[in-house]
Design an enzyme around this catalytic site. Structure first.
Site, mmCIF file in Angstrom:
data_model
loop_
_atom_site.group_PDB
_atom_site.id
_atom_site.type_symbol
_atom_site.label_atom_id
_atom_site.label_comp_id
_atom_site.label_asym_id
_atom_site.label_seq_id
_atom_site.Cartn_x
_atom_site.Cartn_y
_atom_site.Cartn_z
ATOM 1 N N HIS A 194 32.544 3.215 -17.437
ATOM 2 C CA HIS A 194 31.541 2.383 -18.098
ATOM 3 C C HIS A 194 30.962 3.183 -19.258
ATOM 4 C CE1 HIS A 194 28.431 -0.794 -18.373
ATOM 5 N NE2 HIS A 194 27.670 0.209 -18.818
ATOM 6 N N CYS A 195 31.123 2.663 -20.468
ATOM 7 C CA CYS A 195 30.688 3.379 -21.661
ATOM 8 C C CYS A 195 29.416 2.741 -22.209
ATOM 9 C CB CYS A 195 31.788 3.358 -22.725
ATOM 10 S SG CYS A 195 31.354 4.291 -24.209
ATOM 11 N N PRO A 196 28.269 3.435 -22.120
ATOM 12 C CA PRO A 196 27.040 2.850 -22.670
ATOM 13 C C PRO A 196 27.047 2.805 -24.192
ATOM 14 C CG PRO A 196 26.637 5.089 -21.896
ATOM 15 C CD PRO A 196 28.030 4.744 -21.488
ATOM 16 N N GLY A 199 28.425 -0.459 -24.833
ATOM 17 C CA GLY A 199 27.713 -1.506 -24.105
ATOM 18 C C GLY A 199 28.592 -2.355 -23.225
#
EC number: 2.3.1.225
Length: 489
Positions: A194-196, A199
């Protein structure tokens, strides 16, 4: 029937069965018109949707907006303050190449952030129950107390044993390389991480765009940083280093941002280049799923054994369609029946449309019509007065009853007036008041042939009225039965 006797009955029939409301002859199963809803509106995961479900992102998007600001501000300053000088002093190709890299970076970023990463749909209640049943049968326990299902299954992929974990949130056994994202609360196929910064989750359907984004961003960052330094050096040769910084303060800001970001971006690009060349995911590499430390026989079953082939499969292979159909319409499970609006209870109104055939609907509707027609007939029957009961040549109500010997039929004209307040004790006090005479009751007395004319007011409805005072339920049943026979004729 007396003149005008049919008027009250007709009025009651029309008042009870209204043609403007939902009558019993109409089918009670009417589908309610409900506005169609799309699946993204009731999506169970923690995601945000825009543009009627076309854009899908994670709920935490603050860092994504920071990414946009950094790219837009840095690139904007470069094109505004550095490119005009460099295009004159060096070559006009510099702003052209910079523009191509900028648009490629923005396109791949938005494509990664706004797309479905490969979310797996959750099991429906029926599918979850069926899976639980299969687990019970496989373990030999079809009944008993609560027992959580086993968390893993084992499958063989290219000679390597791979464990499939059970997801208690999605109620499915996750396929190989899939994992559940705790931030988005979804199982993602070929989950990478999951890449913030973008997003969104990075999975099977958007991994290639993520890789092209960080790779092109690395080139753009290096490109801007290199030509900013070139711009400062050329100006410092003319006016000095300090004067060059004063003449172009935006170049200083660009150089600082690029210097601190280029190392992480370039390093991330190199790490994912290694993952693509070996056909691994970030999740598998961190966990060491295919590390030799787990055993000599442990190897990656998904690798094609060739770096070029692995890269082509990851970057040039077909993109699988989305499995959640987020813009599809929700299909109702069962039709919603409409509630009756005329106050009459309808039989089978809450049953589904498939459970009642046309013949059953016709029978039920006929019952409603007969009951509605019979009830006002009994309730609105007019009382008989002494004038109506008096027949020519027959004694009236005031005259004494003619005494008859046992067995002799009693004419029907000797019946007293029947009112709504009369009771059987008032009508039949024969043995108490006349001890020496015996009379027959109206039920025991047969009507002699040709005794009553066709126009006599003593019809069968009066006898029904007497019986109604004794047993209202039985009379109602007889009335309906008589109406059914009349309708069949």
């Amino acid at each position: 029937m007396p003149p005008g006797g049919g008027g009250p009955m007709k009025d009651c029939e029309y008042s009870q069965i209204s043609t403007h409301s939902s009558s019993p002859m109409e089918s009670p199963h009417k589908k309610k018109k409900i506005a169609a809803r799309r699946k993204w509106e009731v999506f169970p995961g923690r995601n945000k949707f825009f543009c009627n479900g076309r854009i899908m992102m994670a709920r935490q998007t603050g860092v994504f907006y920071l990414t946009l600001i950094l790219i837009l501000v840095t690139s904007g300053l470069f094109f505004a303050f550095d490119c005009p000088y460099l295009a004159v002093k060096i070559t006009p190709a510099i702003p052209v190449v910079g523009g191509i890299l900028f648009f490629f970076v923005m396109g791949t970023l938005l494509r990664t952030s706004f797309s479905d990463p490969g979310v797996l749909p959750r099991a429906t209640p029926d599918e979850a129950a069926d899976l639980e049943r299969q687990i019970d049968i496989a373990n030999g326990t079809s009944s008993g107390g609560y027992r959580p299902p086993p968390r893993t299954k084992e499958v063989i992929i290219n000679g390597q044993t791979v464990k499939l974990k059970y997801c208690f949130t999605c109620k499915i056994f996750r396929p190989p390389r899939a994992s559940h994202c705790s931030l988005c609360d979804n199982c993602v196929e070929r989950f990478d991480h999951h890449c913030p910064w973008v997003g969104n989750c990075v999975g099977k359907r958007n991994y290639r765009f993520f890789y092209m984004f960080i790779l092109s961003l690395s080139f753009l960052t290096v490109f801007i940083f290199a030509f900013v330094i070139t711009h400062v050096i050329l100006r410092s040769q003319q006016t000095g280093f300090l004067n060059a910084l004063k003449d172009s303060p935006a170049s200083v800001l660009e150089a600082v941002v690029c210097f601190f970001s280029v190392w992480s971006i370039v390093g991330l690009s190199g790490f994912h280049t290694y993952l693509i060349s070996s056909n691994q995911t970030t999740n598998e590499d961190i966990k060491g799923s295919w590390s030799n430390k787990r055993g000599k026989e442990n190897y990656n079953p998904y690798s094609y054994g060739n770096i070029f082939t692995n890269c082509c499969v990851a970057l040039c292979g077909p993109i699988s369609p989305s499995l959640i159909d987020r813009r599809g319409y929700i299909q109702p499970d069962t039709p919603q029946p409409a509630a009756p609006s005329n106050g009459i209870t309808m039989y089978g109104a809450m049953q589904s449309q498939s459970d009642m055939c046309d013949q059953d609907q016709c029978i039920q509707s006929t019952k409603f019509v007969l009951q509605a027609a019979a009830t006002p007939l009994l309730q609105s029957e007019p009382s008989l007065t002494s004038d109506e009961m008096h027949l020519p040549g027959k004694p009236g109500l005031g005259t004494p009853c003619t005494s008859l010997t046992l067995g002799q039929p009693t004419p029907p004209s000797s019946m007293p007036n029947l009112t709504a307040e009369a009771t059987l004790s008032d009508i039949l006090p024969l043995k108490d008041e006349h001890g020496g005479h015996q009379f027959l009751t109206p039920d025991e007395a047969p009507t002699p042939p040709r005794m009553l004319g066709a126009g006599s007011p003593l019809t069968h409805s009066r006898t029904m009225h007497v019986l109604g005072l004794a047993s209202q339920d039985s009379l109602h049943e007889d009335s309906v039965r008589g109406l059914v026979k009349l309708s069949s004729v």
